[in-house]
Design a protein around this motif. Structure first.
Motif, PDB file in Angstrom:
ATOM      1  N   GLU A  89      46.507  34.056  46.983  1.00 49.26           N
ATOM      2  CA  GLU A  89      45.934  35.146  47.774  1.00 49.26           C
ATOM      3  C   GLU A  89      44.422  34.998  48.001  1.00 49.26           C
ATOM      4  OE1 GLU A  89      47.329  39.040  46.853  1.00 49.26           O
ATOM      5  OE2 GLU A  89      49.281  38.328  46.179  1.00 49.26           O
ATOM      6  N   GLU A 203      48.784  34.651  37.611  1.00 49.82           N
ATOM      7  CA  GLU A 203      49.464  35.818  38.172  1.00 49.82           C
ATOM      8  C   GLU A 203      48.883  37.108  37.610  1.00 49.82           C
ATOM      9  OE1 GLU A 203      53.938  36.490  39.815  1.00 49.82           O
ATOM     10  OE2 GLU A 203      53.720  35.554  37.850  1.00 49.82           O
ATOM     11  N   ILE A 206      45.563  37.763  39.327  1.00 53.01           N
ATOM     12  CA  ILE A 206      45.777  38.225  40.709  1.00 53.01           C
ATOM     13  C   ILE A 206      46.219  39.686  40.722  1.00 53.01           C
ATOM     14  CG2 ILE A 206      47.217  37.932  42.771  1.00 53.01           C
ATOM     15  CD1 ILE A 206      47.298  34.893  41.999  1.00 53.01           C
ATOM     16  N   GLN A 207      47.123  40.048  39.830  1.00 48.83           N
ATOM     17  CA  GLN A 207      47.603  41.434  39.759  1.00 48.83           C
ATOM     18  C   GLN A 207      46.486  42.385  39.340  1.00 48.83           C
ATOM     19  OE1 GLN A 207      50.492  42.515  40.927  1.00 48.83           O
ATOM     20  NE2 GLN A 207      50.957  40.389  41.460  1.00 48.83           N
ATOM     21  N   ASN A 208      45.666  41.960  38.392  1.00 45.15           N
ATOM     22  CA  ASN A 208      44.548  42.791  37.938  1.00 45.15           C
ATOM     23  C   ASN A 208      43.523  43.013  39.052  1.00 45.15           C
ATOM     24  OD1 ASN A 208      45.546  43.155  35.345  1.00 45.15           O
ATOM     25  ND2 ASN A 208      44.482  41.372  34.513  1.00 45.15           N
ATOM     26  N   LYS A 209      43.297  41.992  39.868  1.00 45.56           N
ATOM     27  CA  LYS A 209      42.376  42.112  41.000  1.00 45.56           C
ATOM     28  C   LYS A 209      42.897  43.149  41.988  1.00 45.56           C
ATOM     29  CE  LYS A 209      40.694  38.397  42.923  1.00 45.56           C
ATOM     30  NZ  LYS A 209      40.646  37.029  43.514  1.00 45.56           N
ATOM     31  N   LYS A 210      44.215  43.166  42.190  1.00 44.25           N
ATOM     32  CA  LYS A 210      44.820  44.143  43.094  1.00 44.25           C
ATOM     33  C   LYS A 210      44.635  45.566  42.571  1.00 44.25           C
ATOM     34  CE  LYS A 210      48.460  41.257  45.099  1.00 44.25           C
ATOM     35  NZ  LYS A 210      49.925  41.054  45.203  1.00 44.25           N
ATOM     36  N   LEU A 211      44.773  45.734  41.244  1.00 43.43           N
ATOM     37  CA  LEU A 211      44.636  47.057  40.640  1.00 43.43           C
ATOM     38  C   LEU A 211      43.211  47.563  40.759  1.00 43.43           C
ATOM     39  CD1 LEU A 211      46.767  46.593  37.396  1.00 43.43           C
ATOM     40  CD2 LEU A 211      47.362  47.941  39.406  1.00 43.43           C
ATOM     41  N   LYS A 213      41.108  46.796  43.131  1.00 44.04           N
ATOM     42  CA  LYS A 213      40.887  47.174  44.535  1.00 44.04           C
ATOM     43  C   LYS A 213      41.505  48.536  44.828  1.00 44.04           C
ATOM     44  CE  LYS A 213      40.589  42.473  46.427  1.00 44.04           C
ATOM     45  NZ  LYS A 213      41.196  41.500  47.333  1.00 44.04           N
TER      46      LYS A 213
END
Length: 213
Positions: A89, A203, A206-211, A213
Motif C-alpha cells: 500500500e 502486515e 500496515i494495519q496500524n498505519k490504517k488505524l 489514519k
C-alpha cells in the motif's frame, strides 16, 4: 541463511525502508548504501539487491532471490509467475488513458496508442472491443500524442501534474497500482517460517498505519 530481497530502485525505496524499519528490519546499511547494489543487514538476516522493476521479476523467476518488492504494474505487464503475498500500500498511482484535447475516445477506426505497457494497454482496448496499434515507448510517453506518433497514451500517474504541464487530458482510468511483496515459489517451501514471519510483521505495520489514519 539470509533472505534475499530484490528491491525496486527509485521512488519507492524510502517508503519501503520506512515500512521495513517499523517492522523491525535493520535498514541502516540500506540507507547508507552509497553506490552499492547488494547490501547486507548488520545481523545478516536479510540481503537486499537493488534493481530496476522488470529485473526484479526476472530475479524472482530465476530463483536468485527469495522476495521481490515491486509495483503491480510490472507484475501485470511481465505476467508474474510467483506468489504475491501482500499489498504494501505504498507507491500508489493509477493507469490512465490520456491525450490532447481533440482526442475522440469513441471515434471509429484504428488508433495508435503509445505506452511503456503494451500488454496492459492491449488488454484494456480488447475489453472495450476496440482495435488499436500499440507502440512501445521507453522514454517520455507524454511526447507521443504531442509529436503525432500516437493518438493517445496509456501510462501511470500519481498526481497528473506532468500530463497537465504537457497539455494532456485524462480520458479514462484503468487499474490502480501499488507496491507488492512477492515470493519465489521454491523459497516459500524452503524458507516458509522466515518469510511468513516478515509478512506478519509488515502486515501489522500496515494495519496500524490504517488505524492511525
Amino acid at each position: 541463511m539470509s533472505l534475499k530481497i530484490a528491491l525496486t530502485k527509485g521512488r519507492i525505496e524510502k517508503p519501503v525502508m520506512e515500512l521495513l524499519t517499523a517492522a523491525g528490519v535493520d535498514c541502516e546499511p540500506l540507507k547508507n548504501k552509497k553506490r552499492k547494489l547488494i547490501i547486507d543487514t548488520s545481523d545478516d538476516e536479510y540481503q537486499f539487491i537493488l534493481a530496476k522493476g522488470p529485473d526484479v521479476t526476472t530475479y524472482l523467476n530465476s530463483g536468485v532471490v527469495d522476495i521481490g518488492i515491486v509495483g503491480s504494474d510490472i507484475l501485470t505487464e511481465h505476467r508474474n509467475e510467483q506468489y504475491e503475498l501482500l499489498d504494501l500500500e505504498i507507491g500508489k498511482c493509477q493507469f490512465v488513458l490520456a491525450s490532447t484535447k481533440d482526442f475522440e475516445i469513441n471515434k471509429e477506426g484504428r488508433r495508435v496508442i503509445g505506452t511503456k505497457y503494451p500488454l496492459i494497454t492491449q488488454r484494456y482496448f480488447e475489453s472495450l472491443g476496440q482495435d488499436v496499434e500499440v507502440i512501445k515507448i521507453e522514454g517520455s510517453v507524454e511526447l507521443a500524442p504531442l509529436i503525432g506518433l500516437a493518438d493517445a497514451i496509456v501510462d501511470i500517474t500519481e498526481t497528473g501534474t506532468t500530463l497537465k504541464e504537457n497539455n494532456l487530458f485524462i480520458y479514462d482510468y484503468l487499474d490502480k497500482v501499488s507496491t507488492r511483496f512477492v515470493v519465489n515459489r521454491m523459497s516459500l517451501k524452503q524458507k516458509a517460517r522466515e518469510i511468513y514471519s516478515l509478512v506478519d510483521k509488515l502486515e501489522n505495520v500496515i494495519q496500524n498505519k490504517k488505524l492511525i489514519k
